[in-house]
Design a protein around this motif. Structure first.
Motif, short mmCIF file in Angstrom:
data_model
loop_
_atom_site.label_atom_id
_atom_site.label_comp_id
_atom_site.label_asym_id
_atom_site.label_seq_id
_atom_site.Cartn_x
_atom_site.Cartn_y
_atom_site.Cartn_z
N MET A 136 19.76 35.53 -24.71
CA MET A 136 19.06 36.63 -25.35
C MET A 136 19.83 37.86 -25.78
SD MET A 136 15.47 36.87 -23.53
CE MET A 136 14.97 37.86 -24.98
N ARG A 137 20.98 37.92 -25.17
CA ARG A 137 22.06 38.97 -25.74
C ARG A 137 22.74 38.64 -27.07
NH1 ARG A 137 24.06 42.71 -27.91
NH2 ARG A 137 26.05 43.59 -27.24
N ALA A 138 22.92 37.33 -27.10
CA ALA A 138 23.57 36.78 -28.33
C ALA A 138 22.59 37.06 -29.37
CB ALA A 138 23.83 35.40 -27.89
N ALA A 139 21.42 36.79 -29.37
CA ALA A 139 20.41 36.95 -30.36
C ALA A 139 20.20 38.36 -30.59
CB ALA A 139 18.94 36.32 -29.80
N GLY A 140 20.35 39.35 -29.77
CA GLY A 140 20.12 40.54 -29.65
C GLY A 140 21.40 41.40 -30.60
N ARG A 141 22.62 40.89 -30.26
CA ARG A 141 23.77 41.02 -31.28
C ARG A 141 23.71 40.67 -32.63
NH1 ARG A 141 27.08 38.67 -28.34
NH2 ARG A 141 27.45 40.50 -26.84
N ALA A 197 15.04 34.76 -28.67
CA ALA A 197 14.66 35.73 -29.61
C ALA A 197 15.21 37.16 -29.32
CB ALA A 197 13.17 35.72 -30.07
N GLY A 198 15.33 37.90 -30.44
CA GLY A 198 15.71 39.51 -30.17
C GLY A 198 14.98 40.04 -31.45
N ASP A 199 14.61 41.43 -31.02
CA ASP A 199 13.96 42.22 -31.79
C ASP A 199 14.26 43.58 -31.64
OD1 ASP A 199 11.89 42.84 -33.65
OD2 ASP A 199 10.21 42.38 -32.08
N ALA A 200 14.44 43.99 -32.86
CA ALA A 200 14.69 45.73 -32.86
C ALA A 200 14.55 46.33 -34.21
CB ALA A 200 16.19 45.98 -32.43
N ALA A 201 14.42 47.88 -34.38
CA ALA A 201 13.92 48.56 -35.53
C ALA A 201 14.88 49.89 -35.49
CB ALA A 201 12.76 48.58 -35.38
N VAL A 202 15.31 50.42 -36.75
CA VAL A 202 15.75 51.52 -36.90
C VAL A 202 15.18 52.35 -37.87
CG1 VAL A 202 18.08 50.59 -36.09
CG2 VAL A 202 17.32 50.46 -38.49
N SER A 203 15.15 53.75 -37.83
CA SER A 203 14.72 54.42 -39.20
C SER A 203 15.81 55.41 -39.30
CB SER A 203 13.49 55.24 -38.38
OG SER A 203 12.49 54.52 -38.09
N PHE A 204 15.70 55.68 -40.72
CA PHE A 204 16.82 56.41 -41.35
C PHE A 204 16.19 57.13 -42.72
CE2 PHE A 204 17.70 52.06 -42.65
CZ PHE A 204 17.71 52.05 -43.88
N VAL A 205 17.08 57.85 -42.93
CA VAL A 205 16.80 58.74 -44.36
C VAL A 205 17.77 58.27 -45.44
CG1 VAL A 205 16.30 60.81 -45.53
CG2 VAL A 205 15.47 60.56 -43.15
N VAL A 206 17.45 57.93 -46.54
CA VAL A 206 18.03 57.64 -47.68
C VAL A 206 18.46 58.98 -48.60
CG1 VAL A 206 18.41 56.36 -49.84
CG2 VAL A 206 17.44 55.27 -48.05
N GLY A 207 19.72 59.29 -48.76
CA GLY A 207 20.16 60.32 -49.52
C GLY A 207 19.85 61.64 -48.56
N VAL A 246 16.63 34.44 -33.79
CA VAL A 246 16.53 33.51 -33.01
C VAL A 246 17.88 32.72 -32.80
CG1 VAL A 246 15.28 31.50 -32.08
CG2 VAL A 246 14.10 33.05 -33.09
N VAL A 247 18.46 32.66 -31.75
CA VAL A 247 19.61 31.99 -31.39
C VAL A 247 19.60 31.22 -30.23
CG1 VAL A 247 22.41 32.19 -31.09
CG2 VAL A 247 20.97 33.89 -32.45
N ASP A 248 19.88 29.93 -30.42
CA ASP A 248 19.75 28.81 -29.58
C ASP A 248 18.36 28.84 -28.50
OD1 ASP A 248 22.32 27.79 -30.13
OD2 ASP A 248 23.23 29.13 -28.82
#
Length: 255
Positions: free
Chosen positions: A13-18, A109-119, A104-106
């Motif tokens: 799962m670490r491989a998928a997370g990466r 699954a891995g799942d993550a999210a980020v938030s950021f501002v443009v400009g 999904v790798v082999d």
């Protein structure tokens, strides 16, 4: 049923997370004023393709949705909380963007999210993102052997309430493994010492979603997927896939 993973499965799962981490980084790097959300999806898709990974988002069709999801990322802008469909919308200066991605790798699954501002960021948006980050950190800190899911939920909710932010009342994190969504559900609010006990090998996607207006209600957009704040206020969403281990929480979706 809740699946407890072996140490070998955690490594897989670490491989998928990466891969997820690299895809999110590529999407964020591609973001800029005038860039379309579809171009962010293409940037993430290229990372998945290069890694030989598949997307658990693409073609996903839960019962609530009118159509299968058409992309490898969710791209939610400004008042969109989650599940935004990446389309031809071109980013504007000051847009608050949340990107959610899975891989999904082999078979894992891995799942993550980020938030950021443009400009140019508005201070209030930076504060919202920072509060969401703190809520996630608090939830991860509570993800230790001997605690329960409710301890994670309570930690997240305490930070959100202290920041005077709302949270979607029925949304939250989830177990993850061979499927993107597994048991148990991880609410973003709850009572400590309640819920499923945390054991070595349990893997959870922990994902606070904070809404600046302070309300907990939201609405579904006309596309049947995008969830927007009911009052039009901004939202942020940050997520990591986290393994509970005897040595403490292990974040699987770091680069």
């Amino acid at each position: 049923m809740v699946e407890i993973k072996t140490d070998a499965a955690l490594e897989a799962m670490r491989a998928a997370g990466r891969v997820v981490a690299h895809a999110l980084a590529a999407a964020e790097k591609a973001a800029g004023v005038g860039v379309s959300l579809r171009e962010l999806d293409e940037a993430a898709r290229a990372v998945l393709d290069a890694a030989g990974a598949t997307s658990p988002f693409l073609g996903y069709h839960p019962s609530f949705a009118p159509t299968p999801f058409p992309a490898v990322i969710c791209a939610s802008v400004n008042d969109a909380v989650v599940h935004g469909i990446p389309d031809g919308y071109r980013l504007r200066d000051g847009d608050l963007v949340s990107i959610d991605c899975g891989a999904v790798v082999d078979g894992w699954a891995g799942d993550a999210a980020v938030s950021f501002v443009v400009g140019t960021p508005a201070p209030a948006d930076l504060e919202l993102i920072e509060a969401t980050r703190r809520a996630l950190e608090a939830g991860i800190a509570a993800a230790v052997v001997g605690n329960r899911v409710g301890d994670i939920s309570h930690a997240i909710g305490a930070v959100a309430r202290a920041a005077r932010c709302g949270m979607p009342s029925d949304l939250g994190g989830h177990g993850i493994g061979r499927r993107m969504h597994e048991e148990p559900h991880v609410p973003n609010r709850g009572r400590p010492r309640r819920g499923f006990p945390l054991r070595h090998g349990l893997v959870l996607a922990i994902e606070p979603m904070l809404m600046a207006g302070g309300r907990d209600d939201y609405r579904t957009a006309s596309d049947g997927w995008t969830l927007r704040t009911a009052d039009g206020s901004r939202a942020a969403h940050i997520e990591h896939t986290v393994a509970i281990t005897e040595d403490g929480p292990r974040i699987l979706t770091l680069p």
